[in-house]
Write a protein that holds these residues in place. Sequence first.
Motif, PDB file in Angstrom:
ATOM      1  N   ARG A  42       0.854  -1.178   0.000  1.00 55.60           N
ATOM      2  CA  ARG A  42       0.000   0.000   0.000  1.00 55.60           C
ATOM      3  C   ARG A  42       0.896   1.235   0.000  1.00 55.60           C
ATOM      4  O   ARG A  42       1.984   1.224   0.592  1.00 55.60           O
ATOM      5  CB  ARG A  42      -0.837  -0.028   1.281  1.00 55.60           C
ATOM      6  N   ILE A  43       0.441   2.276  -0.642  1.00 54.99           N
ATOM      7  CA  ILE A  43       1.150   3.539  -0.577  1.00 54.99           C
ATOM      8  C   ILE A  43       0.306   4.509   0.229  1.00 54.99           C
ATOM      9  O   ILE A  43      -0.866   4.716  -0.072  1.00 54.99           O
ATOM     10  CB  ILE A  43       1.441   4.088  -1.983  1.00 54.99           C
ATOM     11  N   ILE A  44       0.926   5.041   1.251  1.00 53.51           N
ATOM     12  CA  ILE A  44       0.228   5.991   2.111  1.00 53.51           C
ATOM     13  C   ILE A  44       0.515   7.396   1.598  1.00 53.51           C
ATOM     14  O   ILE A  44       1.673   7.824   1.537  1.00 53.51           O
ATOM     15  CB  ILE A  44       0.675   5.813   3.573  1.00 53.51           C
ATOM     16  N   VAL A  45      -0.540   8.069   1.191  1.00 51.95           N
ATOM     17  CA  VAL A  45      -0.413   9.388   0.570  1.00 51.95           C
ATOM     18  C   VAL A  45      -0.588  10.473   1.629  1.00 51.95           C
ATOM     19  O   VAL A  45      -1.616  10.530   2.295  1.00 51.95           O
ATOM     20  CB  VAL A  45      -1.479   9.553  -0.533  1.00 51.95           C
ATOM     21  N   ASN A  46       0.434  11.292   1.760  1.00 50.29           N
ATOM     22  CA  ASN A  46       0.323  12.458   2.632  1.00 50.29           C
ATOM     23  C   ASN A  46       0.098  13.676   1.739  1.00 50.29           C
ATOM     24  O   ASN A  46       1.028  14.362   1.327  1.00 50.29           O
ATOM     25  CB  ASN A  46       1.597  12.612   3.471  1.00 50.29           C
ATOM     26  N   LYS A  47      -1.145  13.880   1.421  1.00 50.65           N
ATOM     27  CA  LYS A  47      -1.549  14.913   0.466  1.00 50.65           C
ATOM     28  C   LYS A  47      -1.019  16.298   0.850  1.00 50.65           C
ATOM     29  O   LYS A  47      -0.641  17.102  -0.006  1.00 50.65           O
ATOM     30  CB  LYS A  47      -3.079  14.900   0.372  1.00 50.65           C
TER      31      LYS A  47
ATOM     32  N   ASN B   9      -3.809   1.061  -2.994  1.00 49.58           N
ATOM     33  CA  ASN B   9      -3.493  -0.367  -2.927  1.00 49.58           C
ATOM     34  C   ASN B   9      -2.801  -0.774  -4.213  1.00 49.58           C
ATOM     35  O   ASN B   9      -3.289  -0.483  -5.306  1.00 49.58           O
ATOM     36  CB  ASN B   9      -4.761  -1.187  -2.731  1.00 49.58           C
ATOM     37  N   VAL B  10      -1.676  -1.458  -4.081  1.00 43.61           N
ATOM     38  CA  VAL B  10      -0.861  -1.801  -5.239  1.00 43.61           C
ATOM     39  C   VAL B  10      -0.848  -3.316  -5.431  1.00 43.61           C
ATOM     40  O   VAL B  10      -0.552  -4.069  -4.496  1.00 43.61           O
ATOM     41  CB  VAL B  10       0.583  -1.287  -5.043  1.00 43.61           C
ATOM     42  N   ALA B  11      -1.166  -3.739  -6.639  1.00 47.55           N
ATOM     43  CA  ALA B  11      -1.110  -5.168  -6.956  1.00 47.55           C
ATOM     44  C   ALA B  11       0.346  -5.640  -6.965  1.00 47.55           C
ATOM     45  O   ALA B  11       1.261  -4.858  -7.237  1.00 47.55           O
ATOM     46  CB  ALA B  11      -1.750  -5.421  -8.318  1.00 47.55           C
ATOM     47  N   LYS B  12       0.524  -6.914  -6.671  1.00 45.45           N
ATOM     48  CA  LYS B  12       1.863  -7.504  -6.597  1.00 45.45           C
ATOM     49  C   LYS B  12       2.700  -7.182  -7.844  1.00 45.45           C
ATOM     50  O   LYS B  12       3.861  -6.789  -7.748  1.00 45.45           O
ATOM     51  CB  LYS B  12       1.710  -9.018  -6.458  1.00 45.45           C
ATOM     52  N   LYS B  13       2.101  -7.308  -8.985  1.00 44.11           N
ATOM     53  CA  LYS B  13       2.848  -7.116 -10.238  1.00 44.11           C
ATOM     54  C   LYS B  13       3.298  -5.667 -10.436  1.00 44.11           C
ATOM     55  O   LYS B  13       4.193  -5.413 -11.237  1.00 44.11           O
ATOM     56  CB  LYS B  13       2.000  -7.560 -11.425  1.00 44.11           C
TER      57      LYS B  13
ATOM     58  N   ALA C  47       6.124  12.651   0.174  1.00 46.29           N
ATOM     59  CA  ALA C  47       4.682  12.628   0.413  1.00 46.29           C
ATOM     60  C   ALA C  47       4.112  11.214   0.308  1.00 46.29           C
ATOM     61  O   ALA C  47       2.947  10.997   0.652  1.00 46.29           O
ATOM     62  CB  ALA C  47       3.981  13.542  -0.592  1.00 46.29           C
ATOM     63  N   LEU C  48       4.916  10.267  -0.175  1.00 46.09           N
ATOM     64  CA  LEU C  48       4.423   8.912  -0.452  1.00 46.09           C
ATOM     65  C   LEU C  48       5.223   7.899   0.340  1.00 46.09           C
ATOM     66  O   LEU C  48       6.429   7.759   0.131  1.00 46.09           O
ATOM     67  CB  LEU C  48       4.545   8.626  -1.951  1.00 46.09           C
ATOM     68  N   ALA C  49       4.580   7.207   1.257  1.00 46.51           N
ATOM     69  CA  ALA C  49       5.264   6.213   2.088  1.00 46.51           C
ATOM     70  C   ALA C  49       4.810   4.817   1.694  1.00 46.51           C
ATOM     71  O   ALA C  49       3.641   4.591   1.384  1.00 46.51           O
ATOM     72  CB  ALA C  49       4.972   6.469   3.558  1.00 46.51           C
ATOM     73  N   LEU C  50       5.747   3.883   1.720  1.00 50.21           N
ATOM     74  CA  LEU C  50       5.416   2.490   1.410  1.00 50.21           C
ATOM     75  C   LEU C  50       4.977   1.771   2.673  1.00 50.21           C
ATOM     76  O   LEU C  50       5.595   1.900   3.717  1.00 50.21           O
ATOM     77  CB  LEU C  50       6.643   1.763   0.854  1.00 50.21           C
ATOM     78  N   ASP C  51       3.909   1.001   2.555  1.00 47.81           N
ATOM     79  CA  ASP C  51       3.483   0.134   3.644  1.00 47.81           C
ATOM     80  C   ASP C  51       3.449  -1.284   3.100  1.00 47.81           C
ATOM     81  O   ASP C  51       2.561  -1.654   2.342  1.00 47.81           O
ATOM     82  CB  ASP C  51       2.098   0.571   4.130  1.00 47.81           C
ATOM     83  N   ARG C  52       4.441  -2.048   3.481  1.00 46.82           N
ATOM     84  CA  ARG C  52       4.550  -3.412   2.955  1.00 46.82           C
ATOM     85  C   ARG C  52       3.885  -4.417   3.882  1.00 46.82           C
ATOM     86  O   ARG C  52       3.958  -5.619   3.649  1.00 46.82           O
ATOM     87  CB  ARG C  52       6.014  -3.781   2.721  1.00 46.82           C
ATOM     88  N   GLY C  53       3.308  -3.909   4.987  1.00 44.81           N
ATOM     89  CA  GLY C  53       2.672  -4.799   5.953  1.00 44.81           C
ATOM     90  C   GLY C  53       1.551  -5.547   5.301  1.00 44.81           C
ATOM     91  O   GLY C  53       1.136  -6.588   5.660  1.00 44.81           O
TER      92      GLY C  53
END
Length: 64
Positions: A2-7, A38-42, A58-64
């Motif tokens: 998931r990418i967390i957007v800090n607008k 939400n980002v698909a695996k591919k 502004a964009l954080a990765l959430d790999r959880g």
Amino acid sequence: MRIIVNKAKCQGHARCWAQAPDIFTLDDEGYILPGDINVAKKDELKAARGARSCPERALALDRG
Ligand code: F3S
């Protein structure tokens, strides 16, 4: 993933969009749309590349 957007941090650099235009959507003024992505695996590689390219962090990765 998931990418967390800090607008609030977005300054409209559009580097995220340049890396992955199908993942990052900008508004008419070139700012990222609010809401986590939400980002698909591919698509994880290009999404991560796009997120890391933001000079405002502004964009954080959430790999959880
Ligand atoms: Fe905004 Fe960063 Fe993308 S400033 S438009 S989230 S590269």
